[in-house]
Scaffold this motif. Sequence first.
Motif, PDB file in Angstrom:
ATOM      1  N   ASN A  74      42.615  45.330  39.991  1.00  0.00           N
ATOM      2  CA  ASN A  74      42.084  45.983  39.031  1.00  0.00           C
ATOM      3  C   ASN A  74      40.948  45.424  38.428  1.00  0.00           C
ATOM      4  N   THR A  80      47.574  44.674  41.555  1.00  0.00           N
ATOM      5  CA  THR A  80      48.217  45.845  41.191  1.00  0.00           C
ATOM      6  C   THR A  80      49.190  46.317  42.343  1.00  0.00           C
ATOM      7  N   ARG A  81      48.771  45.893  43.654  1.00  0.00           N
ATOM      8  CA  ARG A  81      49.551  46.511  44.820  1.00  0.00           C
ATOM      9  C   ARG A  81      49.365  45.549  45.939  1.00  0.00           C
TER      10      ARG A  81
END
Length: 86
Positions: A74, A80-81
């Motif tokens: 982010n 975030t992934r």
Amino acid sequence: MTHILKTLAIVAALALPGAALASSDDRPVAEDVRASIVTTLEAQGYQVFTIESERGGYEVKAALDGRLWELRLNAAYEITRTELED
């Protein structure tokens, strides 16, 4: 055959604006941002290969423990992934 060609033309015409929209958000990553991302990920043990700006965040290709990962970060450089690359 003519019906198939018309259908393909319509599908192509509808897909093009979406492709342009998806890529319009991408922009070069500034050197200070790149350095911050590399520092952050290296502290976690990653070796960073590429960084791209994407959808308000960043997509990073990096290795960890001999495996290649695609990471999504982010705007605060938080992961975030994660996705293991084949």
